[in-house]
Design a protein around this motif. Structure first.
Motif, PDB file in Angstrom:
ATOM      1  N   SER A  46     -45.793  -1.398   3.778  1.00  0.00           N
ATOM      2  CA  SER A  46     -44.848  -0.692   4.633  1.00  0.00           C
ATOM      3  C   SER A  46     -45.060  -1.049   6.098  1.00  0.00           C
ATOM      4  CB  SER A  46     -45.010   0.820   4.430  1.00  0.00           C
ATOM      5  OG  SER A  46     -44.224   1.535   5.354  1.00  0.00           O
ATOM      6  N   ARG A  47     -46.308  -1.067   6.522  1.00  0.00           N
ATOM      7  CA  ARG A  47     -46.600  -1.369   7.924  1.00  0.00           C
ATOM      8  C   ARG A  47     -46.297  -2.825   8.262  1.00  0.00           C
ATOM      9  NH1 ARG A  47     -52.304   0.132   9.470  1.00  0.00           N
ATOM     10  NH2 ARG A  47     -52.915  -0.019   7.282  1.00  0.00           N
ATOM     11  N   LEU A  48     -46.543  -3.715   7.315  1.00  0.00           N
ATOM     12  CA  LEU A  48     -46.244  -5.129   7.568  1.00  0.00           C
ATOM     13  C   LEU A  48     -44.745  -5.342   7.737  1.00  0.00           C
ATOM     14  CD1 LEU A  48     -46.849  -8.130   7.747  1.00  0.00           C
ATOM     15  CD2 LEU A  48     -46.862  -8.223   5.245  1.00  0.00           C
ATOM     16  N   ILE A  49     -43.946  -4.748   6.865  1.00  0.00           N
ATOM     17  CA  ILE A  49     -42.494  -4.934   6.964  1.00  0.00           C
ATOM     18  C   ILE A  49     -41.968  -4.360   8.270  1.00  0.00           C
ATOM     19  CG2 ILE A  49     -40.277  -4.317   5.912  1.00  0.00           C
ATOM     20  CD1 ILE A  49     -41.696  -4.438   3.187  1.00  0.00           C
ATOM     21  N   ALA A  50     -42.472  -3.198   8.643  1.00  0.00           N
ATOM     22  CA  ALA A  50     -42.040  -2.604   9.922  1.00  0.00           C
ATOM     23  C   ALA A  50     -42.381  -3.518  11.094  1.00  0.00           C
ATOM     24  CB  ALA A  50     -42.698  -1.236  10.103  1.00  0.00           C
ATOM     25  N   TYR A  51     -43.579  -4.073  11.077  1.00  0.00           N
ATOM     26  CA  TYR A  51     -44.006  -4.969  12.155  1.00  0.00           C
ATOM     27  C   TYR A  51     -43.177  -6.250  12.171  1.00  0.00           C
ATOM     28  CZ  TYR A  51     -47.028  -8.171  14.795  1.00  0.00           C
ATOM     29  OH  TYR A  51     -47.501  -9.092  15.691  1.00  0.00           O
ATOM     30  N   ALA A  52     -42.967  -6.834  11.012  1.00  0.00           N
ATOM     31  CA  ALA A  52     -42.208  -8.088  10.927  1.00  0.00           C
ATOM     32  C   ALA A  52     -40.787  -7.897  11.434  1.00  0.00           C
ATOM     33  CB  ALA A  52     -42.204  -8.591   9.487  1.00  0.00           C
ATOM     34  N   HIS A  53     -40.148  -6.814  11.025  1.00  0.00           N
ATOM     35  CA  HIS A  53     -38.762  -6.605  11.431  1.00  0.00           C
ATOM     36  C   HIS A  53     -38.646  -6.295  12.923  1.00  0.00           C
ATOM     37  CE1 HIS A  53     -37.188  -5.815   7.084  1.00  0.00           C
ATOM     38  NE2 HIS A  53     -37.754  -6.997   7.247  1.00  0.00           N
ATOM     39  N   SER A 392     -58.704  -5.887  13.538  1.00  0.00           N
ATOM     40  CA  SER A 392     -58.777  -4.513  13.039  1.00  0.00           C
ATOM     41  C   SER A 392     -58.049  -3.518  13.933  1.00  0.00           C
ATOM     42  CB  SER A 392     -60.232  -4.092  12.850  1.00  0.00           C
ATOM     43  OG  SER A 392     -60.954  -4.220  14.058  1.00  0.00           O
ATOM     44  N   ALA A 393     -58.152  -3.649  15.245  1.00  0.00           N
ATOM     45  CA  ALA A 393     -57.489  -2.701  16.146  1.00  0.00           C
ATOM     46  C   ALA A 393     -55.969  -2.833  16.037  1.00  0.00           C
ATOM     47  CB  ALA A 393     -57.941  -2.939  17.586  1.00  0.00           C
ATOM     48  N   ARG A 394     -55.489  -4.053  15.981  1.00  0.00           N
ATOM     49  CA  ARG A 394     -54.039  -4.257  15.853  1.00  0.00           C
ATOM     50  C   ARG A 394     -53.529  -3.711  14.531  1.00  0.00           C
ATOM     51  NH1 ARG A 394     -52.559 -10.393  16.863  1.00  0.00           N
ATOM     52  NH2 ARG A 394     -50.485  -9.569  16.362  1.00  0.00           N
ATOM     53  N   ILE A 395     -54.308  -3.939  13.469  1.00  0.00           N
ATOM     54  CA  ILE A 395     -53.893  -3.455  12.153  1.00  0.00           C
ATOM     55  C   ILE A 395     -53.858  -1.931  12.129  1.00  0.00           C
ATOM     56  CG2 ILE A 395     -54.636  -3.283   9.744  1.00  0.00           C
ATOM     57  CD1 ILE A 395     -55.602  -6.193   9.995  1.00  0.00           C
ATOM     58  N   ALA A 396     -54.863  -1.292  12.716  1.00  0.00           N
ATOM     59  CA  ALA A 396     -54.923   0.171  12.733  1.00  0.00           C
ATOM     60  C   ALA A 396     -53.747   0.779  13.493  1.00  0.00           C
ATOM     61  CB  ALA A 396     -56.235   0.633  13.359  1.00  0.00           C
ATOM     62  N   ALA A 397     -53.209   0.040  14.446  1.00  0.00           N
ATOM     63  CA  ALA A 397     -52.117   0.561  15.282  1.00  0.00           C
ATOM     64  C   ALA A 397     -50.739   0.325  14.686  1.00  0.00           C
ATOM     65  CB  ALA A 397     -52.188  -0.073  16.671  1.00  0.00           C
ATOM     66  N   LEU A 398     -50.640  -0.390  13.557  1.00  0.00           N
ATOM     67  CA  LEU A 398     -49.331  -0.691  12.983  1.00  0.00           C
ATOM     68  C   LEU A 398     -48.703   0.572  12.390  1.00  0.00           C
ATOM     69  CD1 LEU A 398     -50.040  -4.042  11.073  1.00  0.00           C
ATOM     70  CD2 LEU A 398     -48.851  -3.762  13.259  1.00  0.00           C
ATOM     71  N   PRO A 399     -47.480   0.912  12.783  1.00  0.00           N
ATOM     72  CA  PRO A 399     -46.807   2.079  12.187  1.00  0.00           C
ATOM     73  C   PRO A 399     -46.206   1.733  10.831  1.00  0.00           C
ATOM     74  CG  PRO A 399     -45.380   1.067  13.806  1.00  0.00           C
ATOM     75  CD  PRO A 399     -46.670   0.282  13.831  1.00  0.00           C
ATOM     76  N   SER A 400     -46.018   2.739   9.993  1.00  0.00           N
ATOM     77  CA  SER A 400     -45.362   2.538   8.702  1.00  0.00           C
ATOM     78  C   SER A 400     -43.853   2.439   8.885  1.00  0.00           C
ATOM     79  CB  SER A 400     -45.678   3.695   7.754  1.00  0.00           C
ATOM     80  OG  SER A 400     -47.048   3.734   7.461  1.00  0.00           O
ATOM     81  N   ARG A 401     -43.197   1.907   7.895  1.00  0.00           N
ATOM     82  CA  ARG A 401     -41.748   1.808   7.948  1.00  0.00           C
ATOM     83  C   ARG A 401     -41.140   3.194   7.762  1.00  0.00           C
ATOM     84  NH1 ARG A 401     -37.456  -2.409   5.172  1.00  0.00           N
ATOM     85  NH2 ARG A 401     -36.179  -2.420   7.033  1.00  0.00           N
ATOM     86  N   LEU A 402     -40.053   3.456   8.486  1.00  0.00           N
ATOM     87  CA  LEU A 402     -39.359   4.730   8.382  1.00  0.00           C
ATOM     88  C   LEU A 402     -38.415   4.721   7.181  1.00  0.00           C
ATOM     89  CD1 LEU A 402     -38.439   5.178  12.161  1.00  0.00           C
ATOM     90  CD2 LEU A 402     -40.279   6.326  10.911  1.00  0.00           C
ATOM     91  N   PRO A 403     -38.008   5.898   6.690  1.00  0.00           N
ATOM     92  CA  PRO A 403     -37.001   5.937   5.620  1.00  0.00           C
ATOM     93  C   PRO A 403     -35.732   5.200   6.042  1.00  0.00           C
ATOM     94  CG  PRO A 403     -38.001   8.091   5.901  1.00  0.00           C
ATOM     95  CD  PRO A 403     -38.514   7.241   7.029  1.00  0.00           C
ATOM     96  N   LEU A 404     -35.094   4.556   5.077  1.00  0.00           N
ATOM     97  CA  LEU A 404     -33.948   3.704   5.379  1.00  0.00           C
ATOM     98  C   LEU A 404     -32.635   4.444   5.175  1.00  0.00           C
ATOM     99  CD1 LEU A 404     -35.117   0.416   3.631  1.00  0.00           C
ATOM    100  CD2 LEU A 404     -35.314   1.028   6.037  1.00  0.00           C
ATOM    101  N   LEU A 405     -31.700   4.164   6.061  1.00  0.00           N
ATOM    102  CA  LEU A 405     -30.357   4.717   5.964  1.00  0.00           C
ATOM    103  C   LEU A 405     -29.404   3.620   5.494  1.00  0.00           C
ATOM    104  CD1 LEU A 405     -30.101   6.811   9.250  1.00  0.00           C
ATOM    105  CD2 LEU A 405     -30.484   7.650   6.935  1.00  0.00           C
ATOM    106  N   ASP A 406     -28.924   3.723   4.260  1.00  0.00           N
ATOM    107  CA  ASP A 406     -27.880   2.829   3.791  1.00  0.00           C
ATOM    108  C   ASP A 406     -26.541   3.445   4.175  1.00  0.00           C
ATOM    109  OD1 ASP A 406     -29.680   1.046   2.617  1.00  0.00           O
ATOM    110  OD2 ASP A 406     -29.799   2.296   0.819  1.00  0.00           O
ATOM    111  N   MET A 407     -25.634   2.643   4.668  1.00  0.00           N
ATOM    112  CA  MET A 407     -24.379   3.201   5.186  1.00  0.00           C
ATOM    113  C   MET A 407     -23.190   2.342   4.795  1.00  0.00           C
ATOM    114  SD  MET A 407     -25.095   2.342   9.217  1.00  0.00           S
ATOM    115  CE  MET A 407     -26.880   2.535   9.047  1.00  0.00           C
TER     116      MET A 407
END
Length: 735
Positions: A46-53, A392-407
């Motif tokens: 989840s955190r990787l996808i959020a960071y990548a996007h 490690s510090a950068r990884i610890a700071a990565l936020p998770s992906r938020l719930p997605l809104l399909d529209m």
């Protein structure tokens, strides 16, 4: 053109993006072809996808293993989670998984793994029918064949490997590791027996161990083919490898896009980066005939890394090594046994010399390395990676992906309407008609993809445009802002996954309801024969023959599983000849055969190894494409075969007797005839056309199975009633 990098963990993913990768591919803890690497937890993914996007980069998740019948419910749970998470694509091998994802979790984009073994335009045509957006081409496709395939304008994107370790075997067909102990390479658990030393009457050597692929000089020509993505192998490797390889190919791709002169100027520097990766000797893999002819160096141990020391003694808490190249704290090393079997790999965290802790082991010193791994006596120590920066510090700071809104966004000259979670927002409009260029729906997708707040982010944006409106960018932007202000506060994050959860429940119900139809009478058994062979068994069975043996009209035609692009027309003609003679039954050994049979309605189509059928959803997929009987995957054990037989909606056949091909390759092997490994297991090496194949000396001979509707006897390389037999995985549960 995309540069795609491996990521065995978050550290590698960050390193890849830092070095210029456009995308990374990675796996969860299960159902991926590199289960021996660290892999990702759900939270890490989840955190990787959020960071990548956030960087406008992409993440592809590997789900590229064969899945047993009793694993389907668990696999569907993971697919449901991934649809909620929405990576940029899911890489699949198993036909059943492709079907589940397409039918129940359609928001997942699907890519076909190289493990599908697709290697010609017919295979790419089937990939489109399967719902795949991209195919990762089989690695033994030559460069000339690739160019011909791309000239045919395939209906899917094409991804190719440009760097990394090479397997000797054609992807998705290797049974060697599984034959030697149930550790399936097609399920991410390969023990790499191809790296072992073997012996024969012609001498000893590493007869199946391929050199690594490296294509720096080929980059301009590969770019001209028009493929979508360049892929780097290496999910078992560390961040330093990823950094160096991505840096090198990013440099070469960018330079080649500018000019031939710029590319030539950057080539030496790029090779310097690649030289830091501690791999095996470089080759062009299977891309050229010359490389394929020299891919196997039987006199070189098939291990990657830089030889730096030898084990002189071992103890319960480590080992003493005699050093010939410096080793530093933080380096990754592998201790390789003399047999060539896979050795233990780990990071050096503590070394002592004459009782004192040291940070560097220098040439000609004897140093004790503290380790909790089992270390082989006389083992060779290879450096496979260097100390990298601390992520490690950068990884610890990565936020998770938020719930997605399909529209769903509907827009005309008089109205803009947006629907999310059953909630609707509308805005009346007065737009003029577009005089020049019609409104591109991609503009609306791009703008509404920015719809987010602290609780949500945009998911899938489906757009319908009518009336040819002229829509200024400022008006579109204002519509998105007003929609966000009015609609987002009314939405519930907990409802985002409701649609996916319903689909998962529907799958569980549909799967539970699958039952094998009871047949009035048993389906006739089949015996596969070469021309001129007349065993007693043949009198009671349907006969099948290979294409080159010109089967009679009442016999089944077995198609070759590997058909290079240049041979497609020859195979099509063989099919026509068989049908014109009155033949009506075709045995397919690859899904790429299905499009070849489209122009001949009314055929009876049966599957045969090495096409793997492991679960009832794969059977259902094949039934949809006209197959009328399936052969169970050779790797499965009795319990798994029985479970498949109980659920299969098609007649189910057991491969009961024969000497199966364990490994097929286009590489020139330096051995023919009988071959033994260090543990005494014996094999036969034979060449048939463009392929060299490894078969076991023992014959696979299985007892009957109540759940099977028919049996299959393969007498091409076996005689009736041989005594040196094996049960393969029949008596065990496949790992």
């Amino acid at each position: 053109m995309e540069l795609l990098a491996p990521a065995g963990n978050l550290e590698c993913a960050l390193a890849a993006f830092d070095a210029g990768a456009d995308a990374v591919y990675c796996g969860l803890k299960r159902f991926n072809a590199r289960e021996r690497t660290e892999n990702f937890s759900f939270d890490e993914m989840s955190r990787l996808i959020a960071y990548a996007h956030k960087l406008s980069r992409r993440v592809y998740v590997t789900f590229n293993t064969l899945v047993k019948e009793d694993e389907l419910d668990e696999a569907a749970e993971e697919l449901a989670y991934l649809e909620e998470l929405r990576p940029d694509a899911l890489i699949v091998q198993d036909l059943g998984i492709a079907r589940i994802a397409r039918e129940y979790f359609p928001k997942l984009t699907l890519h076909g793994s190289t493990q599908m073994g697709l290697h010609n335009s017919a295979g790419l045509a089937f990939a489109k029918e399967l719902g795949l957006a991209r195919v990762i081409l089989e690695r033994q496709t030559t460069l000339a064949e690739l160019e011909k395939i791309m000239q045919s304008k395939p209906p899917v994107e094409v991804e190719i490997f440009i760097h990394g370790a090479l397997c000797c075997c054609i992807s998705g067909t290797c049974l060697l590791s599984s034959w030697l102990g149930g550790w399936s390479g097609n399920r991410g658990k390969c023990k790499q027996p191809c790296r072992r030393r073997h012996r024969s009457s012609e001498g000893n050597g590493f007869f199946l161990s391929a050199q690594d692929l490296a294509t720096p000089e080929l980059i301009p020509r590969l770019m001209k083919t028009g493929v979508t993505s360049f892929k780097i192998e290496g999910r078992l490797r560390r961040a330093d490898y990823v950094t160096n390889v991505v840096t090198a190919y990013r440099m070469l791709m960018d330079a080649a896009a500018r000019s031939e002169e710029a590319f030539r100027a950057k080539l030496p520097e790029a090779k310097t980066y690649l030289a830091r990766t501690y791999g095996r000797k470089w080759s062009n893999g299977y891309y050229t005939k010359e490389s394929a002819a020299n891919l196997i160096k039987h006199d070189a141990m098939g291990v990657s890394g830089l030889l730096c020391a030898k084990v002189v003694s071992t103890s319960p808490n480590g080992f003493t090594m005699s050093v010939n190249r410096s080793v530093f704290l933080g380096d990754m090393i592998r201790v390789q046994p003399p047999s060539g079997d896979e050795g233990s790999a780990f990071r050096v965290t503590k070394m002592t010399c004459r009782g004192k802790s040291v940070s560097c082991a220098s040439r000609n010193e004897e140093v004790f390395v503290h380790a909790d791994k089992e270390i082989p006596r006389g083992g060779l120590v290879y450096k496979i990676g260097e100390r990298t920066q601390d992520y490690s510090a950068r990884i610890a700071a990565l936020p998770s992906r938020l719930p997605l809104l399909d529209m769903d966004v509907t827009l005309s000259r008089t109205l803009c309407r947006v629907e999310i979670q059953g909630q609707t927002w509308e805005q009346a409009l007065t737009l003029s008609e577009a005089e020049k260029q019609p409104l591109d729906p991609a503009r609306i997708v791009e703008e509404f993809s920015k719809l987010r707040d602290e609780r949500f982010e945009a998911g899938c944006v489906r757009v319908t445009v009518s009336g040819n409106p002229f829509l200024p960018s400022s008006v579109l932007r204002q519509l998105r802002k007003e929609c966000a202000g009015m609609l987002l506060p009314r939405l519930d994050p907990a409802r985002s996954a409701a649609e996916t959860r319903k689909a998962l429940a529907r799958f569980h119900a549909d799967h539970a309801a699958l039952v094998h139809p009871k047949l009035r009478e048993r389906v006739p058994d089949t015996v596969l024969l070469p021309r001129g062979k007349h065993p007693k068994l043949a009198a009671h069975c349907i006969l099948a023959r290979e294409m080159t043996d010109d089967p009679a009209p009442h016999e089944e035609l077995l198609l070759p599983f590997y058909i290079p692009e240049s041979a497609l027309e020859e195979v099509k003609q063989a099919i026509r000849r068989h049908i014109e003679k009155g033949g009506r039954t075709i045995r397919i050994t690859s899904t790429g055969h299905i499009p070849l049979l489209r122009e001949h309605p009314g055929l009876t189509i049966k599957t045969c190894m090495p096409l793997p059928v492991c679960n009832a959803m794969a059977v259902a997929e094949l039934a949809q494409h006209g197959v009328s009987l399936v052969q169970g995957c050779l790797e499965l054990g009795k319990t798994e075969l029985a479970a498949l037989g109980r659920k299969s909606i098609l007649p189910f056949e057991l491969y009961r007797y024969g000497r199966p091909v364990l490994l097929s390759t286009r590489a020139a092997l330096p051995v023919h005839g009988r071959m033994l490994d260090a543990k005494g297991d014996a094999f036969r090496v034979e060449t048939h056309g463009i392929l060299t194949q490894v078969l076991p000396e023992k014959v696979l001979s299985l007892p009957g199975l109540d759940e099977a509707d028919a049996c299959f006897y393969d007498l091409r390389a076996a005689e009736e009633h041989e005594h040196n037999t094996a049960h393969f995985n029949f008596d065990i549960t496949l790992a």
